[in-house]
Write an enzyme that holds these catalytic residues in place. Structure first.
Site, PDB file in Angstrom:
ATOM      1  CD1 TRP A 116       9.441   4.579  -1.587  1.00  0.00           C
ATOM      2  CD2 TRP A 116      10.991   3.131  -2.275  1.00  0.00           C
ATOM      3  NE1 TRP A 116      10.593   5.271  -1.750  1.00  0.00           N
ATOM      4  CE2 TRP A 116      11.584   4.415  -2.179  1.00  0.00           C
ATOM      5  CE3 TRP A 116      11.800   2.053  -2.687  1.00  0.00           C
ATOM      6  CZ2 TRP A 116      12.925   4.651  -2.467  1.00  0.00           C
ATOM      7  CZ3 TRP A 116      13.127   2.304  -2.982  1.00  0.00           C
ATOM      8  CH2 TRP A 116      13.681   3.592  -2.876  1.00  0.00           C
TER       9      TRP A 116
ATOM     10  CG  ASN B 149      -1.946  -1.118   1.122  1.00  0.00           C
ATOM     11  OD1 ASN B 149      -2.286  -1.558   0.022  1.00  0.00           O
ATOM     12  ND2 ASN B 149      -2.406  -1.599   2.253  1.00  0.00           N
TER      13      ASN B 149
ATOM     14  CG  HIS C 108       5.198  -3.918  10.872  1.00  0.00           C
ATOM     15  ND1 HIS C 108       5.051  -5.189  11.352  1.00  0.00           N
ATOM     16  CD2 HIS C 108       3.952  -3.474  10.595  1.00  0.00           C
ATOM     17  CE1 HIS C 108       3.760  -5.495  11.367  1.00  0.00           C
ATOM     18  NE2 HIS C 108       3.072  -4.473  10.921  1.00  0.00           N
TER      19      HIS C 108
ATOM     20  CB  SER D  92       4.983  -5.802   7.205  1.00  0.00           C
ATOM     21  OG  SER D  92       5.553  -6.288   6.009  1.00  0.00           O
ATOM     22  CB  THR D  93       0.235  -7.902   6.111  1.00  0.00           C
ATOM     23  OG1 THR D  93      -0.154  -7.402   7.372  1.00  0.00           O
ATOM     24  CG2 THR D  93      -0.755  -8.913   5.632  1.00  0.00           C
TER      25      THR D  93
ATOM     26  CG  HIS E 207      -0.893   3.609   3.749  1.00  0.00           C
ATOM     27  ND1 HIS E 207      -1.524   3.747   4.956  1.00  0.00           N
ATOM     28  CD2 HIS E 207      -0.025   2.586   3.887  1.00  0.00           C
ATOM     29  CE1 HIS E 207      -1.058   2.841   5.800  1.00  0.00           C
ATOM     30  NE2 HIS E 207      -0.141   2.120   5.169  1.00  0.00           N
TER      31      HIS E 207
END
Lengths: 413, 278
Positions: free
Chosen positions: B218, B65, B244, B196-197, B232
């Site tokens: 990024w 995202n 994270h 992180s996911t 995002h």
């Protein structure tokens, strides 16, 4: 040792005496209780067992002074005599019927007569036509207007519960619910029903007496039908209980137990509600603090499925007033039943009120054992509702011509 | 490295299934100590029979995202993949579709989002049902057994969608898989509290797809040309710090990109020069 022995034995005696006193005290308390509350109940049970044999013979017993057993036996004779010229329902105002009705109204307290006697008198009354007594009904309705006023306060509405109201719970006296925007939005603007709006209403209790009554059509013919506690109205019950439903109440405890508070699946609950088609759902959301969230969730659940059914909440103040009123009439219980609430509300909203399935005794008026509900035989928690006392009040009101209690099978089809 | 991924066997263990999680199995929450969850009949009935995808998948896009996606024009390229994975219920409205595409086969949802945005689905559920409609017929991948507090909301997501007969299917992340992946990356030098996911998804994709292209990964506040970008692509809400270890994760992904295990798209996309490297 020699010295201690007598002391210890005396001690032992003392203990024994103490124990004896305790036992005696317990016995006395139990006896007093029996005398005060249980006497009539026990007696009526005994009475019932020996009287069972002649049950069939004296079904039309017309004796009116049921003060002792002798009169009862007497009643057997008159019953057979009466049977000869009995040719159908007697006129409401015939002297016989006046007498029969007096037989019921004369019983001031439930424990005054044996249960079987009350049943007898009730059974005899069934051969009289029922008619509404307008004056009596109006007097009663005027009393209700003063105490409770259902057409204005039965539900919480935007009118009687403005935004920001601190709503007192019915039983959690310390609990207060602040009516916020979210909840306020759920209230109807005004009471959807007005005084005596409906001509003929049926309030359907869930008593086992409805089983095989074939009253379905008569119930469905009413202009407005109230039902209690999400009763099943599936195919196999239709003949007895009908399908028409305008208001159905839901006890939050049912939602908690059967539908996991609507925190998991919601579809099963929605499916059940859909069987009542467009009926409004009525919940005691402000009975105690535990009920509120669950009740409000019912509205959300219906919204989830874009249902048009209305959801209403009992106004706690209305219920408090109603309980107080019935307490004065001798209904002593932790809580009055939903049935009683609905009947009282119906009396204000309807001209004529008919009760079906209200009979809270283990046997029907003819002495045959019946199930607790028409759909199951699950007994309630003891001591929560005072059902017999409520029914007794209905029988009184029936005799006065204020409402009509149906306990017999309906003649249909 | 692809072979190394086999340590965790994403094909089998990616999601909770009837095959890998029989009734009565004890699951240790991978995000907490000392707590475990025993699979009961009711929960078991919610699992699919086996991993519901046709393995191996061919071309996969994993869409992060990151703000770098904004004005990237990558939408079309993302949609060209056979299988598109997205993170954390991102918005896919028409204003973004040019940059992020509109196709979704798998989208993850964090229980914390369910809690924050939808009050744990305890009240009205309509907003939630409507909000996931954009994902069409896709799988919603929920880490139900990572945190104790996440289990109930995750199951509730399943109930909600099943109740209304939505086209999305909920599958639950397997905590053992998540733990193995976590260990694997820890040995590679990622020291965040939790992966992180995005990295989970990339790892899973590497195990299940033949070609993986990743977009929107990024974690810096400037793009390659030194222009500031939002956090995002849809907002600029910064996450809690220290949870994270995004830059470290990015570094690992960058290595993978360099060695050709996956392709990382950082520049604007141009349709004509779409040559995925594998």
């Amino acid at each position: 040792m020699g010295y201690t022995d007598p002391t210890s034995s005396r001690d032992l005696l003392g203990n024994r005496a103490l124990l004896f006193i305790f036992v005696c005290a317990f016995a006395v308390v139990t006896l007093v209780q029996q005398i005060l509350y249980g006497r009539n109940y026990l007696r009526s049970r005994l009475q019932f067992s020996w009287q069972n044999g002649e049950e069939m013979a004296n079904w039309t017993s017309s004796s009116l002074n049921f003060t002792d057993g002798g009169a009862l036996r007497n009643g057997g004779d008159t019953g057979t005599r009466y049977f000869d010229f009995y040719e159908g329902p007697l006129e409401f105002n015939s002297s016989k019927c006046l007498e029969l009705r007096k037989g019921i109204t004369d019983v001031k307290v439930l424990s005054m007569v044996k249960q079987t006697e009350l049943f007898e008198r009730w059974k005899n009354l069934q051969m009289c036509k029922w008619e509404m007594n307008i004056t009596q009904a109006n007097i009663f309705k005027a009393t209700l207007l003063r105490c409770c006023n259902a057409p204005a306060f039965l539900f919480t509405t935007q009118k009687n519960t403005p935004l920001g109201t601190k709503l007192k719970y019915e039983v959690d006296t310390s609990g207060i619910f602040h009516v916020n925007q979210e909840t306020f939005r759920m209230f109807p603007q005004e009471m959807p029903y007005s005084r005596s709006q409906f001509k003929k209403c049926a309030v359907v209790g869930n008593g086992g007496i409805l089983k095989n009554s074939r009253c379905g059509r008569e119930i469905d013919s009413a202009d407005f039908v109230f039902r209690c506690n999400l009763p099943p109205i599936s195919e196999k019950y239709i003949a007895d209980v009908g399908v028409k439903t305008d208001i159905v109440t839901v006890n939050p405890s049912i939602i908690t137990e059967r539908f996991h508070k609507l925190e998991k699946w919601r579809k099963p609950f929605f499916n059940v509600l859909q069987t009542y088609e467009n009926a409004s759902v009525l919940l005691p959301a402000f009975y105690n603090t535990r009920n509120t969230d669950v009740s409000i969730r019912v509205r959300y659940a219906l919204d989830d499925f874009e249902s048009q059914q209305s959801v209403y909440f009992f106004h706690p103040q209305y219920l408090i007033n109603l309980s107080r009123y019935w307490l004065n009439q001798g209904v002593r219980a932790k809580r009055i039943s939903t049935g009683l609430i609905l009947v009282t509300a119906a009396l204000e909203l309807c001209e004529e009120v008919h009760l079906f399935g209200f009979w809270a005794f283990p046997m029907n008026p003819s002495g045959i054992y019946i199930t607790h509900h028409y759909y199951d035989n699950v007994k309630p928690r003891p001591g929560f509702h005072a059902m017999p006392s409520e029914i007794f009040n209905f029988l009184h009101m029936h005799s006065k011509g204020i409402l009509r209690v149906h306990t017999d099978a309906c003649n249909c089809c | 490295r692809k072979l190394l991924k086999e340590c965790c066997d994403p094909g089998q263990l990616f999601a909770m299934t009837k095959e890998n999680s029989p009734v009565g199995k004890n699951l240790w929450y991978d995000g907490e100590f000392l707590y475990s969850f025993t699979i009961d009949n009711e929960t078991f009935s919610l699992f699919p029979k086996a991993t519901p995808f046709q393995l191996p998948l061919k071309k996969c896009s994993v869409v992060g995202n990151g703000g770098i996606l904004k004005k990237s024009n990558c939408g079309r390229q993302i949609d060209q993949a056979d299988f598109v994975m997205r993170c954390n219920l991102p918005p896919l409205t028409s204003e973004y579709s040019k940059d992020v595409g509109s196709k979704t086969q798998l989208v993850t949802a964090n229980p914390s989002i369910i809690k924050k945005r939808f009050q744990n689905l305890l009240w009205s559920r309509k907003a939630f049902v409507d909000s996931v409609k954009v994902y069409n017929q896709s799988y919603i991948y929920m880490p139900a057994f990572s945190m104790k507090a996440g289990t109930e909301p995750s199951l509730r997501v399943y109930y909600t969608l099943a109740d209304v007969g939505a086209r999305q299917t909920v599958i639950f992340a397997n905590p053992n898989f998540l733990r193995d992946i976590g260990k694997f990356w820890k040995s590679k030098g990622i020291h965040g509290k939790r992966l992180s996911t995005g990295l989970f998804l990339v790892s899973a994709a590497l195990g299940m797809c033949e070609e993986v292209t990743i977009y929107g990964f990024w974690p810096f506040s400037m793009d390659l040309h030194g222009n500031f970008i939002s956090h995002h692509y849809y907002d600029n809400v910064l996450p809690d710090s220290g949870f994270h270890a995004m830059p470290e994760e990015f570094l690992q992904l960058w290595f993978l990109h360099k060695s050709g295990v996956l392709r990382m798209q950082l520049e604007h996309c141009e349709d004509s020069i779409f040559h995925p490297a594998s």
